[in-house]
Scaffold this motif. Structure first.
Motif, PDB file in Angstrom:
ATOM      1  N   THR A   1       0.852  -1.187   0.000  1.00 55.08           N
ATOM      2  CA  THR A   1       0.000   0.000   0.000  1.00 55.08           C
ATOM      3  C   THR A   1       0.888   1.238   0.000  1.00 55.08           C
ATOM      4  OG1 THR A   1      -0.006  -0.033   2.399  1.00 55.08           O
ATOM      5  CG2 THR A   1      -1.901  -1.022   1.325  1.00 55.08           C
ATOM      6  N   LEU A   2       0.277   2.380  -0.191  1.00 55.97           N
ATOM      7  CA  LEU A   2       0.988   3.639   0.008  1.00 55.97           C
ATOM      8  C   LEU A   2       0.196   4.420   1.049  1.00 55.97           C
ATOM      9  CD1 LEU A   2       1.887   4.809  -3.613  1.00 55.97           C
ATOM     10  CD2 LEU A   2       3.347   3.646  -1.969  1.00 55.97           C
ATOM     11  N   LYS A   3       0.916   5.021   1.980  1.00 61.13           N
ATOM     12  CA  LYS A   3       0.229   5.761   3.033  1.00 61.13           C
ATOM     13  C   LYS A   3       0.767   7.185   3.088  1.00 61.13           C
ATOM     14  CE  LYS A   3      -0.095   1.487   5.618  1.00 61.13           C
ATOM     15  NZ  LYS A   3       0.733   0.684   6.523  1.00 61.13           N
ATOM     16  N   GLY A   4       0.157   8.064   2.343  1.00 55.68           N
ATOM     17  CA  GLY A   4       0.537   9.477   2.405  1.00 55.68           C
ATOM     18  C   GLY A   4       1.943   9.758   1.933  1.00 55.68           C
ATOM     19  N   VAL A   5       2.235   9.366   0.699  1.00 52.20           N
ATOM     20  CA  VAL A   5       3.594   9.529   0.194  1.00 52.20           C
ATOM     21  C   VAL A   5       3.738  10.856  -0.556  1.00 52.20           C
ATOM     22  CG1 VAL A   5       5.232   8.637  -1.505  1.00 52.20           C
ATOM     23  CG2 VAL A   5       4.074   7.081   0.068  1.00 52.20           C
ATOM     24  N   ASP A   6       4.812  11.593  -0.263  1.00 53.04           N
ATOM     25  CA  ASP A   6       5.184  12.784  -1.022  1.00 53.04           C
ATOM     26  C   ASP A   6       6.474  12.468  -1.766  1.00 53.04           C
ATOM     27  OD1 ASP A   6       3.134  13.978   0.278  1.00 53.04           O
ATOM     28  OD2 ASP A   6       4.371  15.202   1.607  1.00 53.04           O
ATOM     29  N   ALA A   7       6.504  12.757  -3.049  1.00 53.79           N
ATOM     30  CA  ALA A   7       7.743  12.537  -3.789  1.00 53.79           C
ATOM     31  C   ALA A   7       7.793  13.475  -4.976  1.00 53.79           C
ATOM     32  CB  ALA A   7       7.838  11.088  -4.251  1.00 53.79           C
ATOM     33  N   ASP A   8       8.996  13.864  -5.359  1.00 60.10           N
ATOM     34  CA  ASP A   8       9.187  14.763  -6.499  1.00 60.10           C
ATOM     35  C   ASP A   8      10.242  14.198  -7.434  1.00 60.10           C
ATOM     36  OD1 ASP A   8       7.679  17.278  -5.661  1.00 60.10           O
ATOM     37  OD2 ASP A   8       8.921  16.860  -3.890  1.00 60.10           O
ATOM     38  N   LEU A   9       9.938  14.283  -8.725  1.00 59.85           N
ATOM     39  CA  LEU A   9      10.969  13.980  -9.717  1.00 59.85           C
ATOM     40  C   LEU A   9      11.404  15.299 -10.329  1.00 59.85           C
ATOM     41  CD1 LEU A   9       9.582  10.847 -11.582  1.00 59.85           C
ATOM     42  CD2 LEU A   9      10.892  11.018  -9.482  1.00 59.85           C
ATOM     43  N   ARG A  10      12.714  15.527 -10.314  1.00 57.08           N
ATOM     44  CA  ARG A  10      13.221  16.809 -10.816  1.00 57.08           C
ATOM     45  C   ARG A  10      14.016  16.610 -12.082  1.00 57.08           C
ATOM     46  NH1 ARG A  10      13.827  16.700  -5.413  1.00 57.08           N
ATOM     47  NH2 ARG A  10      12.901  18.381  -4.211  1.00 57.08           N
ATOM     48  N   ARG A  11      13.987  17.648 -12.903  1.00 56.71           N
ATOM     49  CA  ARG A  11      14.792  17.639 -14.122  1.00 56.71           C
ATOM     50  C   ARG A  11      16.253  17.437 -13.787  1.00 56.71           C
ATOM     51  NH1 ARG A  11      11.269  19.560 -17.923  1.00 56.71           N
ATOM     52  NH2 ARG A  11       9.980  21.122 -16.923  1.00 56.71           N
ATOM     53  N   GLY A  12      16.884  16.532 -14.506  1.00 57.37           N
ATOM     54  CA  GLY A  12      18.324  16.339 -14.334  1.00 57.37           C
ATOM     55  C   GLY A  12      18.696  15.548 -13.093  1.00 57.37           C
ATOM     56  N   LYS A  13      17.699  15.006 -12.404  1.00 61.14           N
ATOM     57  CA  LYS A  13      18.008  14.288 -11.158  1.00 61.14           C
ATOM     58  C   LYS A  13      17.517  12.843 -11.216  1.00 61.14           C
ATOM     59  CE  LYS A  13      19.361  18.107  -9.079  1.00 61.14           C
ATOM     60  NZ  LYS A  13      20.791  18.386  -8.977  1.00 61.14           N
ATOM     61  N   ILE A  14      18.253  11.985 -10.527  1.00 60.50           N
ATOM     62  CA  ILE A  14      17.797  10.607 -10.349  1.00 60.50           C
ATOM     63  C   ILE A  14      17.290  10.467  -8.916  1.00 60.50           C
ATOM     64  CG2 ILE A  14      18.453   8.173 -10.294  1.00 60.50           C
ATOM     65  CD1 ILE A  14      20.611   8.745 -12.306  1.00 60.50           C
ATOM     66  N   THR A  15      16.026  10.131  -8.806  1.00 61.39           N
ATOM     67  CA  THR A  15      15.475   9.865  -7.484  1.00 61.39           C
ATOM     68  C   THR A  15      15.377   8.351  -7.337  1.00 61.39           C
ATOM     69  OG1 THR A  15      14.175  11.871  -7.655  1.00 61.39           O
ATOM     70  CG2 THR A  15      13.526  10.305  -5.956  1.00 61.39           C
ATOM     71  N   ALA A  16      16.031   7.808  -6.334  1.00 62.91           N
ATOM     72  CA  ALA A  16      15.995   6.360  -6.145  1.00 62.91           C
ATOM     73  C   ALA A  16      15.020   6.024  -5.027  1.00 62.91           C
ATOM     74  CB  ALA A  16      17.382   5.838  -5.804  1.00 62.91           C
ATOM     75  N   VAL A  17      14.291   4.930  -5.213  1.00 65.94           N
ATOM     76  CA  VAL A  17      13.408   4.448  -4.154  1.00 65.94           C
ATOM     77  C   VAL A  17      13.929   3.095  -3.729  1.00 65.94           C
ATOM     78  CG1 VAL A  17      11.058   3.886  -3.514  1.00 65.94           C
ATOM     79  CG2 VAL A  17      11.471   5.614  -5.235  1.00 65.94           C
ATOM     80  N   ILE A  18      14.291   2.959  -2.457  1.00 60.55           N
ATOM     81  CA  ILE A  18      14.749   1.661  -1.968  1.00 60.55           C
ATOM     82  C   ILE A  18      13.842   1.201  -0.829  1.00 60.55           C
ATOM     83  CG2 ILE A  18      17.141   2.046  -2.663  1.00 60.55           C
ATOM     84  CD1 ILE A  18      17.782   2.675   0.243  1.00 60.55           C
ATOM     85  N   GLY A  19      13.985  -0.048  -0.452  1.00 60.14           N
ATOM     86  CA  GLY A  19      13.148  -0.587   0.608  1.00 60.14           C
ATOM     87  C   GLY A  19      12.853  -2.045   0.336  1.00 60.14           C
TER      88      GLY A  19
END
Lengths: 594, 209
Positions: A351-369
């Motif tokens: 599930t997702l419980k109130g997640v905030d996330a942003d993808l930005r130009r020129g950036k790598i956002t990694a999600v681990i877990g």
């Protein structure tokens, strides 16, 4: 109504119809042949619902009698066909190469001849009449099913679980009973039921053409062919009612055949109840476009009144795609008693419980877990491809403006691209060039495809080749090229380097870095800390549907993080000491999620 | 007990649509031996024949030449429950989708309470079909299934590749403890050198020809 209940209803209705036809057909034996010249050519009325014919015979009785004859023939024929299909299929799959080839030729011959011609030949050879027609129908309906049986057995033979069963000491007899037969039974039963309407129709056709029961017997074919002579005189009911009854029975049998499948395969029902499969066979988790997805928007509008207060829209500067207070859950309603009704990720309670996330130009956002922590679900929500059973609330913003899942989906393959985990997204029969350009043969498209290939260091000559000629690493690079072909600015990669070794992973991720440096906003979903560590600009650590930690890539690389869960994840990695996690972080050991 | 591969060779031939085929040598005169109590890691980049080696050692396939033996007996001719059990990389493919988990376990002689509790398998899962469990949950069943009392050698083919570090650590902790207490011969196959360094006492590297 659920699928199961609808199927049960259809099957019982069909059974009831068959019983009625058989019972009345038998009871009305006399009426169907008794002539009454005082009541000839009567139009339909309350007394004679289907009217009377030119000899004053009651058409309802004749129709029921005719149908019951067809049903009996059809039933016998389909059972014989199924048995023949099983025997021929099993022999073909388990016998030697020659047996298989000979049976294959026989099957092809049967299928190659026009069906009606084949039946005529058999019926004539066997002397015609009721017996000849029945035999002709019985002996010609097996080829399709026997191919299914053969194919199924050949496939099962190669399956891991059947090989494993023999290493677990199961005897061949037990393996046949517990695996093969269980897999074949639904096919056989469905095949039998589906052959039934064919047999009924074919028996009637043979009779209609005069190759079945003689004119004395009230078979449906005979009734219809005789009625032809009287149609001109305006006695329309002679053909209409028997014809419609035959059509109705046949359609009912078809529907029942399809329903039988639903009832016989409870685990497929479980899949269906859980909505669509979360892992479509096409291109990995995110899969091909299907209309059966919920619009994120619909739900979010409903929830707006309650959540707008805390879901304030402040997208970070430079953010292209953002989610705010994103909550996704799967109702575990299920079918009462039969199946729990949730699948895959949903089964593990992702599930997702109130997640905030942003993808930005020129950036790598990694999600681990951990698996099941909601990483993939976040990716699905960000592309708009989320299961239709999902309950979604929160906001999704593109360029700082709230958007809908449908709008995101419309951009997929263009502005938003997905790099799948599986190589199965590559079509083995299409040249690589065509796959990149998606069939667009224009000069412009070809130029763009070449440019995309060049970005991942693949030779443009590969465009003329097929995917099987690529190594695993090259195929992964090809997936990247396909994702950037249309100039995607947002790239979402779900485990892009599964189990392919350090060097190859490194190589793939260098291309990611280069894409980001060119201005793309990237989401990298991975369970491999080392991948995130090396290339990410921001790292989101997820646990049980929440983001428990956010670290900049630089801080992570410098070891500047103190969140205990992140620390436990990091330290447990073999390359970082393989430290046993504290019991509170051992979600698996607490029976939660593995 | 000793599991031995002596001078084995194996190759795949790949056929091409327009005729002709290429033979790819995977093993040529390869030797390998594991004793009870050994923990041997097999390391190789992908496509180098790790999975092939697992299947050969567990008796799923026969080498083109050479012998693979357990105490002198050819492994592919072993009847009944094989003392050499392989845990496959993809649990979804290793379980019959039409069987409930309790029947899957019954095929392996049942699930002991001990394994059930140490692998944290829920009783409720036994009544489910594989499609109703997550990959990680299924993999736990597959591990339990391979650890029947008759098992002497355990081959793990990339079993934790798709797991995060914490779960990976916990699974290996369990397997190592089990292998030690039962004096099993353990063969761990992985593309992760660091993992093999931690769990194995000896590492064999399959090098590129």
């Amino acid at each position: 109504m659920t699928r199961t209940k609808r199927a049960e209803l259809l099957v019982s209705a069909t059974l009831a119809a068959i019983v009625i036809v058989l019972v009345f057909g038998t009871l009305s034996g006399e009426e169907a042949v008794v002539t009454d010249f005082g009541a000839k050519n009567l139009a339909p009325s309350v007394e004679h619902i289907f009217g009377n014919d030119w000899l004053g015979r009651d058409m309802l009785s004749r129709t029921l009698k005719g149908l019951s004859l067809s049903v009996v023939t059809g039933m016998a024929a389909s059972v014989v066909s199924a048995l023949m299909a099983l025997i021929i299929g099993v022999l073909g799959a388990s016998g030697g190469k020659r047996t298989d080839a000979a049976l294959g030729m026989l099957t092809d011959a049967c299928m190659g001849l026009p069906h009606i011609l084949l039946m005529l030949l058999i019926s004539l050879t066997l002397g015609g009449g009721t017996y000849g027609a029945a035999a002709a129908v019985a002996l010609t309906h097996w080829p399709g099913l026997s191919r299914v049986v053969r194919g199924e057995i050949l496939q099962l033979k190669e399956s891991s679980y059947i090989k494993i069963a023999s290493k677990l000491g199961s005897s061949p007899m037990n393996i046949f009973r517990k695996h093969y037969l269980v897999h074949l039974l639904p096919q056989l039963v469905t095949g039998t039921v589906l052959a039934f309407p064919h047999a009924v129709i074919h028996e009637s056709s043979l009779t209609f053409l005069g190759f079945g029961p003689g004119s004395g017997e009230p078979a449906i074919g005979v009734i219809l062919s005789e009625s032809m002579q009287y149609l001109m005189t305006g006695t329309w009911w002679l053909a209409l009612f028997p014809g419609v009854s035959l059509a109705a029975l046949t359609m009912l049998l078809f529907a029942a055949g399809n329903s039988a499948r639903v009832l016989l395969l409870p685990q497929e029902e479980a899949l269906a109840a859980g909505g669509n499969k979360r892992i479509p066979s096409g291109t990995g988790r995110f899969g091909p476009a299907k209309s059966s997805r919920t619009e994120l928007n619909r739900q979010s509008q409903i929830d707006d009144s309650t959540s707008s207060g805390n879901a304030e829209l402040k997208t970070a500067s430079g953010a292209v795609l953002s989610v705010r207070n994103l909550t996704v859950s799967f109702p575990k309603e299920g079918e009462a008693g039969t199946s729990p009704g949730f699948v895959n990720g949903e089964a593990s309670g992702e599930t997702l419980k109130g997640v905030d996330a942003d993808l930005r130009r020129g950036k790598i956002t990694a999600v681990i877990g951990a698996s099941g922590s909601g990483k993939s679900l976040l990716g699905e929500a960000m592309t708009g491809w989320i299961s239709e059973t999902a309950q979604v609330s929160g906001k999704i913003c593109l360029d700082g403006e709230e958007t809908t899942a449908a709008r995101l989906r419309a951009l997929s393959g263009k502005r938003i691209s997905v790099i799948p985990q599986r190589l199965s997204g590559l079509d083995p029969l299409k040249k690589i060039g065509k796959q990149i350009t998606r069939g667009d043969g224009s000069q412009k498209a070809l130029e763009r495809a070449k440019a995309a290939l060049a970005k991942v260091n693949l030779d443009e000559k590969l465009m003329e080749r097929y995917p099987f000629e690529l190594s695993g690493g090259m195929a992964r690079r090809l997936l990247i090229a396909m994702a950037i072909f249309d100039g995607a600015e947002i790239i979402i990669a779900d485990e892009p380097s599964p189990g392919i070794g350090k060097e190859e992973t490194d190589r793939i991720l260098t291309y990611f870095r280069a894409l980001a440096d060119d201005g793309a906003a990237m989401l990298l979903i991975t369970h491999e800390l080392s991948a995130a560590e090396k290339y990410a600009d921001e790292i989101l650590v997820m646990r049980s549907g929440k983001i428990t930690d956010r670290i900049s890539g630089d801080d992570f690389r410098a070891g500047r993080f103190d969140n205990p869960y992140t620390r436990a994840l990091y330290d447990a990695a073999p390359e970082n000491g393989f430290k046993m996690p504290e019991p509170e972080f051992a979600d698996f050991a607490r029976g939660e999620i593995l | 007990m000793i599991l031995k591969a002596e001078n084995i060779s194996f190759d795949y031939s790949t056929g091409y649509p327009c005729g002709g085929h290429v033979r790819r040598k995977i093993f040529d005169g390869f030797d390998f031996a594991v004793k009870s109590g050994d923990r041997v890691g097999v390391f190789a980049p992908s496509g180098r024949g790790k999975t092939t080696l697992c299947r050969l050692l567990a008796g799923y396939m026969k080498p083109a030449s050479g012998r693979i033996t357990l105490e002198g007996r050819d492994v592919s001719s072993l009847k009944g429950f094989s003392p050499i059990q392989l845990i496959w990389q993809n649990p979804e493919l290793a379980v019959d989708p039409y069987m409930k988990m309790k029947d899957v376990m019954a095929e392996a002689g049942g699930l002991t309470d001990e394994l059930k509790s140490s692998l944290h398998i829920d009783d409720e899962w036994l009544d489910r079909y594989p499609s109703e469990l997550s990959g990680g949950e299924l993999q736990r069943f597959c591990i339990a299934r391979a650890l029947a009392p008759e098992t002497r050698f355990l081959i793990c083919d990339e079993i934790t590749t798709m797991m995060d570090s914490i779960n990976k650590r916990l699974i290996w902790d369990f397997i190592l403890a089990e292998a030690a207490s039962r004096n099993l011969g353990l063969i761990a196959v992985s593309h992760e050198r660091a993992l093999l360094d931690k769990v194995c006492s000896r590492i064999v590297e399959l090098c590129v020809n």
